[in-house]
Motif scaffolding. Structure first.
Motif, short mmCIF file in Angstrom:
data_model
loop_
_atom_site.label_atom_id
_atom_site.label_comp_id
_atom_site.label_asym_id
_atom_site.label_seq_id
_atom_site.Cartn_x
_atom_site.Cartn_y
_atom_site.Cartn_z
N PRO A 72 0.83 -1.21 0.00
CA PRO A 72 0.00 0.00 0.00
C PRO A 72 0.86 1.26 0.00
CG PRO A 72 0.22 -0.80 2.24
CD PRO A 72 0.99 -1.77 1.34
N TYR A 73 0.37 2.29 -0.65
CA TYR A 73 1.07 3.57 -0.61
C TYR A 73 0.04 4.68 -0.65
CZ TYR A 73 0.59 3.71 -5.78
OH TYR A 73 0.13 3.72 -7.07
N ALA A 74 0.49 5.88 -0.44
CA ALA A 74 -0.44 7.00 -0.41
C ALA A 74 -0.07 8.02 -1.47
CB ALA A 74 -0.41 7.67 0.96
N PHE A 75 -1.10 8.59 -2.07
CA PHE A 75 -0.95 9.76 -2.94
C PHE A 75 -1.07 10.96 -2.00
CE2 PHE A 75 -3.01 13.11 -5.52
CZ PHE A 75 -2.07 13.25 -6.52
N VAL A 76 0.02 11.69 -1.86
CA VAL A 76 0.12 12.71 -0.81
C VAL A 76 0.17 14.11 -1.43
CG1 VAL A 76 1.66 13.62 0.99
CG2 VAL A 76 1.35 11.15 0.73
N VAL A 77 -0.55 15.04 -0.82
CA VAL A 77 -0.43 16.46 -1.18
C VAL A 77 0.37 17.13 -0.07
CG1 VAL A 77 -1.61 18.63 -1.63
CG2 VAL A 77 -2.57 16.47 -2.48
N LEU A 78 1.51 17.69 -0.46
CA LEU A 78 2.43 18.30 0.50
C LEU A 78 2.36 19.82 0.39
CD1 LEU A 78 4.75 17.41 2.49
CD2 LEU A 78 6.32 17.75 0.57
N ILE A 87 2.47 20.41 -3.68
CA ILE A 87 2.86 19.46 -4.71
C ILE A 87 2.32 18.09 -4.32
CG2 ILE A 87 4.94 20.70 -5.42
CD1 ILE A 87 5.88 17.76 -3.73
N SER A 88 2.16 17.22 -5.30
CA SER A 88 1.67 15.89 -5.02
C SER A 88 2.74 14.87 -5.35
CB SER A 88 0.38 15.60 -5.80
OG SER A 88 0.58 15.88 -7.16
N GLY A 89 2.73 13.79 -4.57
CA GLY A 89 3.70 12.73 -4.78
C GLY A 89 3.23 11.47 -4.09
N PHE A 90 4.14 10.51 -3.96
CA PHE A 90 3.77 9.19 -3.47
C PHE A 90 4.62 8.79 -2.28
CE2 PHE A 90 2.50 9.63 -7.80
CZ PHE A 90 1.20 9.13 -7.79
N MET A 91 3.97 8.23 -1.25
CA MET A 91 4.68 7.80 -0.05
C MET A 91 4.38 6.33 0.20
SD MET A 91 4.35 9.27 3.87
CE MET A 91 4.87 10.94 3.48
N GLY A 92 5.43 5.53 0.33
CA GLY A 92 5.26 4.10 0.53
C GLY A 92 4.93 3.75 1.96
N GLY A 93 4.39 2.54 2.16
CA GLY A 93 4.20 2.00 3.49
C GLY A 93 3.05 2.59 4.27
N ILE A 94 2.13 3.26 3.59
CA ILE A 94 0.98 3.84 4.27
C ILE A 94 -0.24 2.95 4.02
CG2 ILE A 94 -0.50 5.87 4.51
CD1 ILE A 94 2.43 6.34 5.31
N ALA A 95 -0.68 2.25 5.09
CA ALA A 95 -1.77 1.30 4.93
C ALA A 95 -3.07 1.80 5.52
CB ALA A 95 -1.39 -0.03 5.57
N SER A 96 -2.99 2.73 6.48
CA SER A 96 -4.22 3.25 7.09
C SER A 96 -3.99 4.71 7.46
CB SER A 96 -4.58 2.45 8.34
OG SER A 96 -3.77 2.83 9.43
N PRO A 97 -5.08 5.45 7.67
CA PRO A 97 -4.93 6.90 7.98
C PRO A 97 -4.10 7.14 9.23
CG PRO A 97 -7.18 6.41 7.34
CD PRO A 97 -6.48 5.08 7.46
N GLU A 98 -4.08 6.18 10.16
CA GLU A 98 -3.28 6.36 11.37
C GLU A 98 -1.78 6.43 11.06
OE1 GLU A 98 -5.74 3.75 11.32
OE2 GLU A 98 -7.03 5.40 11.97
N ASP A 99 -1.40 5.90 9.92
CA ASP A 99 0.03 5.91 9.55
C ASP A 99 0.50 7.30 9.12
OD1 ASP A 99 0.21 3.18 9.98
OD2 ASP A 99 -0.24 2.68 7.90
N LEU A 100 -0.45 8.19 8.84
CA LEU A 100 -0.03 9.48 8.28
C LEU A 100 -0.99 10.60 8.70
CD1 LEU A 100 2.12 10.70 6.41
CD2 LEU A 100 0.54 10.37 4.51
N PRO A 101 -0.86 11.08 9.93
CA PRO A 101 -1.73 12.20 10.36
C PRO A 101 -1.50 13.43 9.49
CG PRO A 101 -0.54 11.23 12.22
CD PRO A 101 0.05 10.65 10.98
N VAL A 102 -2.59 14.14 9.18
CA VAL A 102 -2.45 15.40 8.45
C VAL A 102 -1.54 16.31 9.26
CG1 VAL A 102 -3.69 17.50 7.77
CG2 VAL A 102 -4.61 15.25 7.17
N GLY A 103 -0.61 16.98 8.58
CA GLY A 103 0.35 17.84 9.27
C GLY A 103 1.69 17.17 9.50
#
Ligand code: ZN
Length: 121
Positions: A72-78, A87-103
């Motif tokens: 799983p990975y995430a399409f991220v807006v930074l 900008i938008s890009g891709f971050m690996g290893g993100i399987a659930s929202p808890e893995d990547l809090p906004v901010g």
């Protein structure tokens, strides 16, 4: 080198190539004929550090054909520091929202066949 090739080379070094209006200073992510803010035609390249905070993201669990190896990975807006730019890009290893809090602090770390690669800082 094309503008896209330049963007890729900078991304591999953790940098972001932008285009700054020489009249009003407004930053543009992609090349434009006229400044989006003042209409001027003068631009200069500005290289920014690709560092900022995660503004929003979408988790990709079902990848397009050829990209399964990344899931799983995430399409991220930074949201980049000290600018209005996102900008938008891709971050690996993100399987659930808890893995990547906004901010979450994150940065550009490279470029692959998906596009810009972003990692937690
Ligand atoms: Zn301008």
């Amino acid at each position: 080198m094309s503008v896209e090739e330049q963007l890729i080379e900078h991304a591999k070094q953790g940098k972001l190539l932008t285009h700054k209006c020489t009249d009003c200073g407004y930053l543009h992510l992609s090349t434009a004929y006229y400044c989006l803010k003042c209409g001027s035609k003068g631009f200069e390249d500005v290289i920014l550090d690709g560092i900022g905070s995660v503004a929003t993201f979408t988790i990709i669990t079902v990848a397009p054909a050829g990209f399964e190896k990344y899931t799983p990975y995430a399409f991220v807006v930074l949201q980049l520091d000290n600018t209005h730019l996102r900008i938008s890009g891709f971050m690996g290893g993100i399987a659930s929202p808890e893995d990547l809090p906004v901010g979450t602090r994150a940065k550009i770390t490279g470029f692959d066949d998906r596009g810009i690669v972003i990692e937690k800082q």
